[in-house]
Design an enzyme around this catalytic site. Structure first.
Site, mmCIF file in Angstrom:
data_model
loop_
_atom_site.group_PDB
_atom_site.id
_atom_site.type_symbol
_atom_site.label_atom_id
_atom_site.label_comp_id
_atom_site.label_asym_id
_atom_site.label_seq_id
_atom_site.Cartn_x
_atom_site.Cartn_y
_atom_site.Cartn_z
ATOM 1 N N ASP A 46 0.856 -1.204 0.000
ATOM 2 C CA ASP A 46 0.000 0.000 0.000
ATOM 3 C C ASP A 46 0.885 1.245 0.000
ATOM 4 O O ASP A 46 1.545 1.552 0.992
ATOM 5 C CB ASP A 46 -0.888 -0.002 1.252
ATOM 6 C CG ASP A 46 -1.853 1.185 1.246
ATOM 7 O OD1 ASP A 46 -2.949 1.051 0.677
ATOM 8 O OD2 ASP A 46 -1.490 2.255 1.788
ATOM 9 N N TYR A 51 3.435 9.754 -0.808
ATOM 10 C CA TYR A 51 4.487 9.150 0.032
ATOM 11 C C TYR A 51 5.877 9.357 -0.595
ATOM 12 O O TYR A 51 6.885 9.188 0.088
ATOM 13 C CB TYR A 51 4.254 7.650 0.258
ATOM 14 C CG TYR A 51 2.958 7.277 0.973
ATOM 15 C CD1 TYR A 51 2.145 8.243 1.563
ATOM 16 C CD2 TYR A 51 2.550 5.948 1.061
ATOM 17 C CE1 TYR A 51 0.956 7.898 2.199
ATOM 18 C CE2 TYR A 51 1.365 5.598 1.704
ATOM 19 C CZ TYR A 51 0.571 6.575 2.264
ATOM 20 O OH TYR A 51 -0.597 6.216 2.883
ATOM 21 N N LYS A 76 -2.455 5.918 -4.580
ATOM 22 C CA LYS A 76 -3.555 6.851 -4.296
ATOM 23 C C LYS A 76 -3.364 8.186 -5.024
ATOM 24 O O LYS A 76 -2.237 8.677 -5.149
ATOM 25 C CB LYS A 76 -3.643 7.121 -2.781
ATOM 26 C CG LYS A 76 -3.625 5.843 -1.943
ATOM 27 C CD LYS A 76 -3.828 6.065 -0.460
ATOM 28 C CE LYS A 76 -3.547 4.792 0.322
ATOM 29 N NZ LYS A 76 -2.154 4.630 0.752
ATOM 30 N N HIS A 109 -7.231 9.736 -2.198
ATOM 31 C CA HIS A 109 -6.557 9.695 -0.896
ATOM 32 C C HIS A 109 -7.380 10.359 0.214
ATOM 33 O O HIS A 109 -7.514 9.820 1.302
ATOM 34 C CB HIS A 109 -5.181 10.347 -1.030
ATOM 35 C CG HIS A 109 -4.190 9.887 -0.011
ATOM 36 N ND1 HIS A 109 -2.854 9.744 -0.285
ATOM 37 C CD2 HIS A 109 -4.327 9.537 1.288
ATOM 38 C CE1 HIS A 109 -2.232 9.321 0.806
ATOM 39 N NE2 HIS A 109 -3.102 9.191 1.772
HETATM 40 P P1 NAD Z 1 0.915 1.546 11.936
HETATM 41 O O1 NAD Z 1 -0.290 1.537 12.800
HETATM 42 O O2 NAD Z 1 1.111 0.445 10.956
HETATM 43 O O3 NAD Z 1 2.171 1.671 12.897
HETATM 44 C C1 NAD Z 1 3.473 1.709 12.367
HETATM 45 C C2 NAD Z 1 4.481 1.917 13.487
HETATM 46 O O4 NAD Z 1 4.290 0.930 14.498
HETATM 47 C C3 NAD Z 1 5.901 1.690 12.946
HETATM 48 O O5 NAD Z 1 6.460 2.885 12.494
HETATM 49 C C4 NAD Z 1 6.616 1.140 14.163
HETATM 50 O O6 NAD Z 1 7.079 2.220 14.935
HETATM 51 C C5 NAD Z 1 5.541 0.424 14.915
HETATM 52 N N1 NAD Z 1 5.551 -1.036 14.695
HETATM 53 C C6 NAD Z 1 5.199 -1.727 13.555
HETATM 54 N N2 NAD Z 1 5.283 -3.044 13.768
HETATM 55 C C7 NAD Z 1 5.684 -3.210 15.050
HETATM 56 C C8 NAD Z 1 5.947 -4.341 15.859
HETATM 57 N N3 NAD Z 1 5.790 -5.567 15.392
HETATM 58 N N4 NAD Z 1 6.345 -4.133 17.132
HETATM 59 C C9 NAD Z 1 6.506 -2.886 17.640
HETATM 60 N N5 NAD Z 1 6.269 -1.761 16.933
HETATM 61 C C10 NAD Z 1 5.862 -1.926 15.653
HETATM 62 O O7 NAD Z 1 0.969 2.975 11.213
HETATM 63 P P2 NAD Z 1 0.968 3.613 9.775
HETATM 64 O O8 NAD Z 1 2.236 3.417 9.070
HETATM 65 O O9 NAD Z 1 0.492 4.995 10.001
HETATM 66 O O10 NAD Z 1 -0.184 2.834 8.970
HETATM 67 C C11 NAD Z 1 0.059 1.708 8.152
HETATM 68 C C12 NAD Z 1 -0.181 2.043 6.705
HETATM 69 O O11 NAD Z 1 -1.502 2.567 6.507
HETATM 70 C C13 NAD Z 1 0.724 3.148 6.158
HETATM 71 O O12 NAD Z 1 2.048 2.727 5.971
HETATM 72 C C14 NAD Z 1 -0.026 3.484 4.898
HETATM 73 O O13 NAD Z 1 0.202 2.513 3.911
HETATM 74 C C15 NAD Z 1 -1.462 3.447 5.385
HETATM 75 N N6 NAD Z 1 -1.954 4.791 5.789
HETATM 76 C C16 NAD Z 1 -2.892 5.391 5.006
HETATM 77 C C17 NAD Z 1 -3.378 6.645 5.332
HETATM 78 C C18 NAD Z 1 -4.432 7.273 4.477
HETATM 79 O O14 NAD Z 1 -4.725 8.475 4.651
HETATM 80 N N7 NAD Z 1 -5.035 6.547 3.551
HETATM 81 C C19 NAD Z 1 -2.900 7.325 6.465
HETATM 82 C C20 NAD Z 1 -1.944 6.688 7.264
HETATM 83 C C21 NAD Z 1 -1.497 5.420 6.917
#
Ligand code: NAD
Length: 275
Positions: A46, A51, A76, A109
């Site tokens: 994704d 990004y 997106k 998006h």
């Molecule tokens: P997330 O909830 O996936 O959290 C990511 C963070 O959690 C990492 O940076 C790391 O610090 C921690 N983490 C991940 N795995 C872990 C583990 N096993 N143990 C301990 N800590 C851990 O947050 P995100 O990146 O904001 O969301 C995931 C994805 O969702 C994004 O990468 C993106 O692709 C999507 N997203 C979309 C939008 C949108 O507006 N459509 C907005 C935000 C995110």
């Protein structure tokens, strides 16, 4: 390698329920991180134009040697490109950067209601799909009101609505609206950007089950039927987040996590972002 379950979208296509999110993965890290994810078994990535890492995603895909039909790639349309004459070139530009002929899923998006052109963007998305640039089209960060408007104006119902969703922000009314329209829910920031990992109930369940807090939360998304793509640049966590197919939460465990909602929104409100 684990067999990731698929979800059938309203256009008949299948999406792998677990993927790899790459928001905030830097240009230095992107090729290695996506490469590690593909190595660990993820096939669904994704990303988004904003990004700034579509080229790196494309490079990692090309280097992996994995057949195109075995991959599921989402990107997106950014807020500045909602107008028809900008949306179609934006989709083509994303494909060029990704080195692909089509994406599996293309999303608006954010709705940016203050600009008043997400309906125009949706009609452009329908064109992008009919041109074959995207197999499926959907939206992200759409509220019930925004969904109703494009349902009335368009001829395609979005395949997915990608929304902020995690144990302390469960978005029950919006998920119900998605369900009622036949739209699958994708959970962004599924771990609450790591904040929900410290929740006492989650930590307790993880201890009881002999799993990590991240694995418990990812399992909850999967058992709720959501499509989920946690992000990490740490190879051990990338693997850990994929190792969620050898256990199940009980009905009571799922209910205990359902009860954690605090309306704890971390990201921006869809009515405000991009205004
Ligand atoms: P997330 O909830 O996936 O959290 C990511 C963070 O959690 C990492 O940076 C790391 O610090 C921690 N983490 C991940 N795995 C872990 C583990 N096993 N143990 C301990 N800590 C851990 O947050 P995100 O990146 O904001 O969301 C995931 C994805 O969702 C994004 O990468 C993106 O692709 C999507 N997203 C979309 C939008 C949108 O507006 N459509 C907005 C935000 C995110």
């Amino acid at each position: 390698m684990a067999n990731v379950p698929t979800v059938t979208l309203n256009d008949g296509t299948l999406i792998p329920q677990l993927g790899f999110g790459v928001w905030q993965v830097s240009t230095d890290d992107i090729v290695a991180s996506v490469g590690q994810a593909l190595q660990a078994g993820y096939r669904h990535i994704d990303t988004a134009a904003i990004y700034g890492n579509e080229e790196g995603v494309g490079q990692a895909i090309a280097e992996s040697g994995i057949a195109r039909e075995d991959l599921y790639i989402t990107t997106k349309l950014w807020n500045a490109n909602h107008q028809r004459d900008k949306a179609i070139p934006a989709a083509e530009e994303s494909l060029r950067k990704l080195g692909l002929d089509y994406v599996d899923l293309y999303l608006i998006h954010w709705p940016v209601p203050s600009k008043g052109n997400y309906v125009e963007a949706w009609l452009a998305m329908e064109e992008i799909q009919s041109k074959g640039l995207a197999k499926s089209i959907g939206v992200s960060n759409f509220t019930i009101e925004h969904l109703k408007e494009i349902e009335a104006a368009g001829s395609v119902i979005p395949a997915v609505n990608q929304i902020e969703l995690h144990p302390t922000f469960t978005q029950v009314p919006l998920v119900a609206a998605n369900d009622a329209l036949g739209i699958k829910t994708e959970s962004w920031s599924p771990l609450g950007q790591s904040k929900d990992l410290q929740n006492d109930t989650i930590v307790g369940l993880a201890e009881t089950l002999g799993k990590t807090a991240a694995q418990v939360i990812i399992r909850w998304h999967l058992q709720k039927g959501y499509i989920v793509f946690p992000k990490s640049v740490t190879p051990s966590r990338i693997a850990e987040n994929f190792a969620v197919f050898d256990f199940e939460l009980s009905t009571d465990d799922v209910a205990a996590i359902d009860a954690l909602n605090e309306d704890n929104r971390i990201g921006g409100h869809p009515d405000e972002v991009g205004a």
